[in-house]
Design an enzyme around this catalytic site. Structure first.
Site, mmCIF file in Angstrom:
data_model
loop_
_atom_site.group_PDB
_atom_site.id
_atom_site.type_symbol
_atom_site.label_atom_id
_atom_site.label_comp_id
_atom_site.label_asym_id
_atom_site.label_seq_id
_atom_site.Cartn_x
_atom_site.Cartn_y
_atom_site.Cartn_z
ATOM 1 N N ARG A 1 0.193 -11.078 6.166
ATOM 2 C CA ARG A 1 1.456 -11.278 6.232
ATOM 3 C C ARG A 1 2.337 -10.891 7.507
ATOM 4 O O ARG A 1 3.639 -11.100 7.661
ATOM 5 C CB ARG A 1 2.182 -10.829 4.996
ATOM 6 C CG ARG A 1 1.864 -11.598 3.974
ATOM 7 C CD ARG A 1 1.873 -10.707 2.611
ATOM 8 N NE ARG A 1 3.076 -11.003 1.982
ATOM 9 C CZ ARG A 1 3.354 -10.319 0.816
ATOM 10 N NH1 ARG A 1 2.499 -9.414 0.032
ATOM 11 N NH2 ARG A 1 4.765 -10.579 0.317
ATOM 12 N N PRO B 1 0.736 -1.154 0.037
ATOM 13 C CA PRO B 1 -0.027 -0.072 0.163
ATOM 14 C C PRO B 1 0.886 1.305 0.105
ATOM 15 O O PRO B 1 1.659 1.406 0.770
ATOM 16 C CB PRO B 1 -0.783 0.088 1.176
ATOM 17 C CG PRO B 1 -0.679 -1.568 1.582
ATOM 18 C CD PRO B 1 0.820 -2.034 1.145
ATOM 19 N N GLU B 2 0.548 2.203 -0.967
ATOM 20 C CA GLU B 2 1.324 3.449 -0.921
ATOM 21 C C GLU B 2 0.234 4.474 -0.691
ATOM 22 O O GLU B 2 -0.691 4.352 -0.037
ATOM 23 C CB GLU B 2 1.932 3.490 -2.440
ATOM 24 C CG GLU B 2 2.627 2.535 -2.884
ATOM 25 C CD GLU B 2 3.046 2.563 -4.286
ATOM 26 O OE1 GLU B 2 3.369 3.619 -4.609
ATOM 27 O OE2 GLU B 2 3.581 1.597 -4.817
ATOM 28 N N ARG C 1 20.988 16.612 -4.244
ATOM 29 C CA ARG C 1 21.600 15.164 -4.224
ATOM 30 C C ARG C 1 21.899 14.832 -5.625
ATOM 31 O O ARG C 1 21.807 15.196 -6.516
ATOM 32 C CB ARG C 1 20.495 14.044 -3.790
ATOM 33 C CG ARG C 1 19.639 14.912 -2.460
ATOM 34 C CD ARG C 1 19.525 13.812 -1.352
ATOM 35 N NE ARG C 1 19.686 14.040 0.066
ATOM 36 C CZ ARG C 1 19.216 15.351 0.293
ATOM 37 N NH1 ARG C 1 18.561 16.195 -0.492
ATOM 38 N NH2 ARG C 1 19.181 15.601 1.676
#
Ligand SMILES: [Zn+2]
Length: 274
Positions: free
Chosen positions: A117, A2-3, A156
């Site tokens: 899970r 899930p995002e 970065r």
């Protein structure tokens, strides 16, 4: 996994309810049951049960992929990790086999964290920043501007795929929405963050927001074998579509590994940077 859009879908479900499941806002917790102690990251099971008893649900928020259930004194943080479901139902329903944490309210309803899970984690904590304090900006927030995003990219030199997955750089993205955003922005996943000009950074910023918003509008993607709420998988352009023709140019979608992560892209629309 899930995002952001999938977690946001759960947030709205808990806040607004749906048929047969009321909103949990304002409900008082009578007691808690732990059916798998390791789900609890903090505090100890005994302290958890003592402290949560009697608290009211005062708000339901989200930060990145973390769901925040604000209570009278503490915040309950839920991270679904690989899979998981949040359920509001009548206490008389039979218990699910994979329920890990249950909150019984003082009325006829309960909240259950169903997690086959067992990777999901729950914190009961006074100061949520102890858990979520290091997260990067919230991509759909008003103060997440294209200029701020370009600045973070410039600071970065990392491949875009890694950068977008890093929760300390930007919160809430996972494999699905990262691949979709890069396709939409026409950027190869290994492109270095500090090579983007302001037009490309702006395009990526827009793409990230669009795929997340479309995901939320469709109640997320049902790709994981556990999460079956949403529809957005029908509209994906590259994720899980290896070998299928690109929607824009018909080139077969390619799948490569970047680090440990499967990455899907169109080799024509998203050319390798020079
Ligand atoms: Zn293409």
């Amino acid at each position: 996994m899930p995002e952001l859009p999938e977690v946001e879908t759960f947030r709205r479900y808990l806040l607004q309810g749906e048929s047969g499941s009321p909103s949990i806002l304002g409900k008082q917790i009578q007691d808690a049951e732990l059916l798998w102690d390791n789900t609890l990251a903090s505090p100890t099971p005994g302290e958890f049960k003592d402290r949560i008893q009697g608290q009211f649900v005062t708000g339901i928020g989200r930060r990145g992929k973390n769901l925040l259930i604000h209570l009278s004194r503490d915040t309950l943080i839920v991270h679904l990790r690989m899979s998981g479901e949040l359920i509001v139902e009548e206490k008389t329903n039979p218990l699910g086999k994979h329920y890990r944490v249950i909150l019984n309210f003082t009325d006829q309803y309960r909240f259950a964290f169903n997690n086959i899970r067992k990777f999901g984690r729950v914190w009961l904590i006074e100061d949520p920043d102890q858990v979520i304090g290091n997260l990067g900006p919230e991509p759909l927030a008003d103060d997440f501007t294209p200029e701020l995003f370009h600045q973070i990219l410039q600071n970065r030199s990392r491949q875009l795929k890694y950068f977008l997955l890093d929760q300390e750089m930007i919160a809430g993205m996972g494999n699905i929405y990262t691949d979709e955003a890069l396709f939409r922005a026409k950027l190869h996943p290994v492109t270095k963050t500090d090579t983007l000009n302001s037009t490309e950074a702006h395009q990526l910023w827009l793409s990230v927001r669009e795929v997340l918003q479309e995901g939320i509008q469709n109640q997320g993607s049902s790709i994981d074998w556990m999460y079956k709420g949403g529809d957005y998988q029908k509209y994906l352009s590259v994720y899980n579509l290896e070998g299928k023709p690109c929607k824009r140019c018909k080139t077969p979608i390619k799948r490569i590994k970047i680090g440990q992560r499967s990455t899907h892209f169109c080799p024509t629309c998203q050319p390798l940077p020079e």
